[in-house]
Design a protein around this motif. Structure first.
Motif, PDB file in Angstrom:
ATOM      1  N   UNK A   1      27.000 -11.059  56.854  1.00 42.56           N
ATOM      2  CA  UNK A   1      25.953 -10.625  57.781  1.00 42.56           C
ATOM      3  C   UNK A   1      26.083  -9.136  58.079  1.00 42.56           C
ATOM      4  N   UNK A   2      27.318  -8.675  58.312  1.00 40.30           N
ATOM      5  CA  UNK A   2      27.525  -7.257  58.603  1.00 40.30           C
ATOM      6  C   UNK A   2      27.244  -6.398  57.371  1.00 40.30           C
ATOM      7  N   UNK A   3      27.598  -6.891  56.196  1.00 40.34           N
ATOM      8  CA  UNK A   3      27.350  -6.142  54.965  1.00 40.34           C
ATOM      9  C   UNK A   3      25.850  -6.026  54.697  1.00 40.34           C
ATOM     10  N   UNK A   4      25.139  -7.147  54.833  1.00 40.42           N
ATOM     11  CA  UNK A   4      23.686  -7.117  54.672  1.00 40.42           C
ATOM     12  C   UNK A   4      23.046  -6.209  55.716  1.00 40.42           C
ATOM     13  N   UNK A   5      23.599  -6.238  56.916  1.00 44.70           N
ATOM     14  CA  UNK A   5      23.094  -5.376  57.985  1.00 44.70           C
ATOM     15  C   UNK A   5      23.128  -3.912  57.559  1.00 44.70           C
ATOM     16  N   UNK A   6      24.203  -3.479  56.924  1.00 48.62           N
ATOM     17  CA  UNK A   6      24.296  -2.084  56.483  1.00 48.62           C
ATOM     18  C   UNK A   6      23.135  -1.713  55.577  1.00 48.62           C
ATOM     19  N   UNK A   7      22.816  -2.595  54.627  1.00 46.08           N
ATOM     20  CA  UNK A   7      21.688  -2.322  53.739  1.00 46.08           C
ATOM     21  C   UNK A   7      20.368  -2.335  54.474  1.00 46.08           C
ATOM     22  N   UNK A   8      20.182  -3.312  55.361  1.00 51.09           N
ATOM     23  CA  UNK A   8      18.905  -3.452  56.066  1.00 51.09           C
ATOM     24  C   UNK A   8      18.597  -2.264  56.964  1.00 51.09           C
ATOM     25  N   UNK A   9      19.634  -1.698  57.613  1.00 52.50           N
ATOM     26  CA  UNK A   9      19.364  -0.633  58.580  1.00 52.50           C
ATOM     27  C   UNK A   9      19.418   0.763  57.974  1.00 52.50           C
TER      28      UNK A   9
ATOM     29  N   UNK B   1      21.019  -0.362  48.512  1.00 54.20           N
ATOM     30  CA  UNK B   1      22.258  -1.136  48.645  1.00 54.20           C
ATOM     31  C   UNK B   1      21.929  -2.603  48.914  1.00 54.20           C
ATOM     32  N   UNK B   2      20.945  -2.832  49.760  1.00 47.39           N
ATOM     33  CA  UNK B   2      20.487  -4.197  50.041  1.00 47.39           C
ATOM     34  C   UNK B   2      20.062  -4.887  48.738  1.00 47.39           C
ATOM     35  N   UNK B   3      19.288  -4.184  47.916  1.00 47.05           N
ATOM     36  CA  UNK B   3      18.843  -4.748  46.636  1.00 47.05           C
ATOM     37  C   UNK B   3      20.027  -4.982  45.698  1.00 47.05           C
ATOM     38  N   UNK B   4      21.009  -4.066  45.724  1.00 47.86           N
ATOM     39  CA  UNK B   4      22.203  -4.227  44.893  1.00 47.86           C
ATOM     40  C   UNK B   4      22.967  -5.491  45.291  1.00 47.86           C
ATOM     41  N   UNK B   5      23.071  -5.754  46.589  1.00 46.89           N
ATOM     42  CA  UNK B   5      23.754  -6.952  47.064  1.00 46.89           C
ATOM     43  C   UNK B   5      23.062  -8.215  46.554  1.00 46.89           C
ATOM     44  N   UNK B   6      21.728  -8.226  46.645  1.00 50.49           N
ATOM     45  CA  UNK B   6      20.989  -9.392  46.159  1.00 50.49           C
ATOM     46  C   UNK B   6      21.167  -9.570  44.656  1.00 50.49           C
ATOM     47  N   UNK B   7      21.297  -8.458  43.946  1.00 49.20           N
ATOM     48  CA  UNK B   7      21.459  -8.522  42.500  1.00 49.20           C
ATOM     49  C   UNK B   7      22.860  -8.918  42.048  1.00 49.20           C
ATOM     50  N   UNK B   8      23.804  -8.936  42.989  1.00 48.83           N
ATOM     51  CA  UNK B   8      25.193  -9.259  42.645  1.00 48.83           C
ATOM     52  C   UNK B   8      25.706 -10.471  43.419  1.00 48.83           C
ATOM     53  N   UNK B   9      24.799 -11.359  43.793  1.00 53.69           N
ATOM     54  CA  UNK B   9      25.179 -12.541  44.578  1.00 53.69           C
ATOM     55  C   UNK B   9      26.269 -13.348  43.890  1.00 53.69           C
ATOM     56  N   UNK B  10      26.081 -13.639  42.605  1.00 51.27           N
ATOM     57  CA  UNK B  10      27.031 -14.511  41.896  1.00 51.27           C
ATOM     58  C   UNK B  10      28.401 -13.843  41.770  1.00 51.27           C
ATOM     59  N   UNK B  11      28.423 -12.563  41.438  1.00 47.15           N
ATOM     60  CA  UNK B  11      29.695 -11.854  41.300  1.00 47.15           C
ATOM     61  C   UNK B  11      30.440 -11.769  42.628  1.00 47.15           C
ATOM     62  N   UNK B  12      29.679 -11.564  43.710  1.00 51.21           N
ATOM     63  CA  UNK B  12      30.297 -11.500  45.035  1.00 51.21           C
ATOM     64  C   UNK B  12      30.900 -12.854  45.404  1.00 51.21           C
ATOM     65  N   UNK B  13      30.135 -13.908  45.216  1.00 49.11           N
ATOM     66  CA  UNK B  13      30.635 -15.240  45.558  1.00 49.11           C
ATOM     67  C   UNK B  13      31.790 -15.674  44.658  1.00 49.11           C
ATOM     68  N   UNK B  14      31.834 -15.152  43.441  1.00 45.91           N
ATOM     69  CA  UNK B  14      32.958 -15.435  42.542  1.00 45.91           C
ATOM     70  C   UNK B  14      34.157 -14.543  42.838  1.00 45.91           C
ATOM     71  N   UNK B  15      33.987 -13.617  43.782  1.00 50.35           N
ATOM     72  CA  UNK B  15      35.028 -12.669  44.200  1.00 50.35           C
ATOM     73  C   UNK B  15      35.522 -11.819  43.031  1.00 50.35           C
ATOM     74  N   UNK B  16      34.555 -11.325  42.288  1.00 48.30           N
ATOM     75  CA  UNK B  16      34.839 -10.355  41.233  1.00 48.30           C
ATOM     76  C   UNK B  16      35.366  -9.083  41.911  1.00 48.30           C
ATOM     77  N   UNK B  17      36.602  -8.697  41.603  1.00 50.17           N
ATOM     78  CA  UNK B  17      37.244  -7.629  42.352  1.00 50.17           C
ATOM     79  C   UNK B  17      36.569  -6.281  42.156  1.00 50.17           C
ATOM     80  N   UNK B  18      36.032  -6.001  40.977  1.00 52.27           N
ATOM     81  CA  UNK B  18      35.331  -4.730  40.773  1.00 52.27           C
ATOM     82  C   UNK B  18      34.077  -4.650  41.639  1.00 52.27           C
TER      83      UNK B  18
END
Length: 384
Positions: free
Chosen positions: A202-210, A215-232
């Motif tokens: 929520x806080x991370x998405x908040x940064x993009x939204x405000x 960055x917000x679009x980048x987060x949406x584009x990397x949902x699977x990698x984030x949830x898989x905890x891809x370290x890069x």
């Protein structure tokens, strides 16, 4: 990964206060360089000012101590005059003046002086408590942050806001006190359980939204990698969020203006958090608060319906709630809680709305009716 992040990954960001460097954020892949970073803080010092003549006191909670306490103790033993550990019970319910009083007592008994240093090892609760203790003990001593949750790494450890809850009022007692160093070991994110990991987004998405629609679009584009905890990917995410938080803090270090934008989602979020008696995690409540704030923005025609619905639905793949079900409190209780929020100054609520994706504004005219409707829209009333 962008070229900028490649160059700065596992590097550092300098944070300034009134245009003077006062703190650094260091990104690493382990705790291995922590002793070196501490020694560098006092590089060039000698006599009683050198690190070997100073005491270090690590303060953490029981959960974090079980995960990382032994490793930190082994790394720091021998680089200072004496190393102390203070461990308290985990949880928001312990973010109180009573816990701070216990810390004061420990520091006094161990004869910690103003030349010594506190180390906050843990998530946002630990960081807030230790930061406030450092700000107020002997009228202020140095401390550093070692954030061990994603939320703390991208948000609460940066910028010097410290504090504790008072009775039912969240973060009502506190101070601004900048850490000398924020040492971020991104690899600890592997240790977080699924709910705690999800809560941070929520806080991370908040940064993009405000502040940063790309960055917000980048987060949406990397949902699977984030949830898989891809370290890069996590490394880039932490870095980019830190850059946003750092820039806002530098422009408004004591929250007189622009820094208030970081409270997007928090007014209603805190209201829900208190109404739920803290059974919902902070990040889960902030996600709901972001949805409610986006709803008000939509109802005021600041953003379109499609944008509002995307903001609402984007939390789902990150494992965050978008509705309230099976609750034992009402929308009225949530709104009543907002009246005691520390952002409600002189009876005027400073509410954060979206003008568009990546652009937030401060509004002091949000009505109780609007708040009530936004919270009510979150509640799913189960059929009998």
């Amino acid at each position: 990964m962008s070229e900028t992040v490649k160059e700065n990954a596992y590097g550092r960001l300098a944070v300034s206060f009134q245009k003077k460097p006062c703190s650094e954020i260091v990104l690493e892949h382990s705790f291995d360089t922590l002793p070196e970073e501490l020694l560098q803080l006092f590089q060039g010092e000698d006599g009683d000012n050198s690190l070997e003549k100073r005491n270090l006191c690590v303060i953490t909670d029981r959960n974090v101590d079980a995960l990382f306490g032994a490793e930190i103790k082994e790394l720091l033993q021998g680089i200072c005059k004496e190393l102390f550990f203070y461990v308290f019970s985990a949880g928001e319910e312990h973010k109180t003046l009573e816990t701070v009083s216990d810390i004061y007592r420990f520091l006094i008994e161990k004869r910690i002086t103003r030349k010594d240093m506190l180390i906050a090892l843990g998530g946002g609760v630990v960081g807030d408590i230790v930061g406030f203790a450092a700000a107020s003990y002997l009228r202020g001593i140095d401390f550093i942050q070692i954030p061990t949750t994603l939320l703390a790494q991208v948000d609460s450890s940066i910028g010097g806001k410290t504090g504790v809850d008072f009775e039912q009022y969240k973060n009502m007692v506190g101070a601004f006190h900048m850490p000398r160093l924020v040492y971020t070991n991104v690899s600890v994110l592997k240790e977080l359980d699924e709910r705690q990991f999800a809560s941070c987004f929520a806080e991370i998405m908040k940064h993009g939204l405000i502040k940063d629609g790309k960055y917000y679009e980048w987060l949406l584009g990397n949902i699977y990698e984030i949830n898989d905890r891809d370290m890069d990917v996590l490394r880039e995410m932490v870095y980019r969020s830190c850059v946003i938080k750092k820039k806002v803090v530098e422009k408004d270090p004591t929250e007189k203006g622009e820094r208030a934008l970081l409270n997007f989602g928090h007014t209603i979020g805190h209201g829900i958090e208190k109404a739920s008696n803290f059974t919902l995690l902070h990040g889960e409540c902030v996600a709901l608060g972001c949805i409610a704030a986006a709803n008000i923005s939509y109802m005021r025609h600041l953003i379109g319906e499609d944008e509002y619905l995307e903001i609402r639905d984007m939390f789902v793949p990150f494992g965050l709630p978008i509705t309230l079900r099976n609750i034992d409190f009402t929308a009225e209780e949530v709104v009543e809680n907002t009246k005691s929020d520390k952002k409600n100054a002189s009876g005027t609520l400073r509410f954060i709305l979206l003008n568009r994706l990546g652009k937030a504004v401060i509004d002091e005219n949000v009505t109780e009716k609007e708040l009530l409707q936004a919270v009510e829209d979150l509640i799913i009333h189960e059929e009998a």
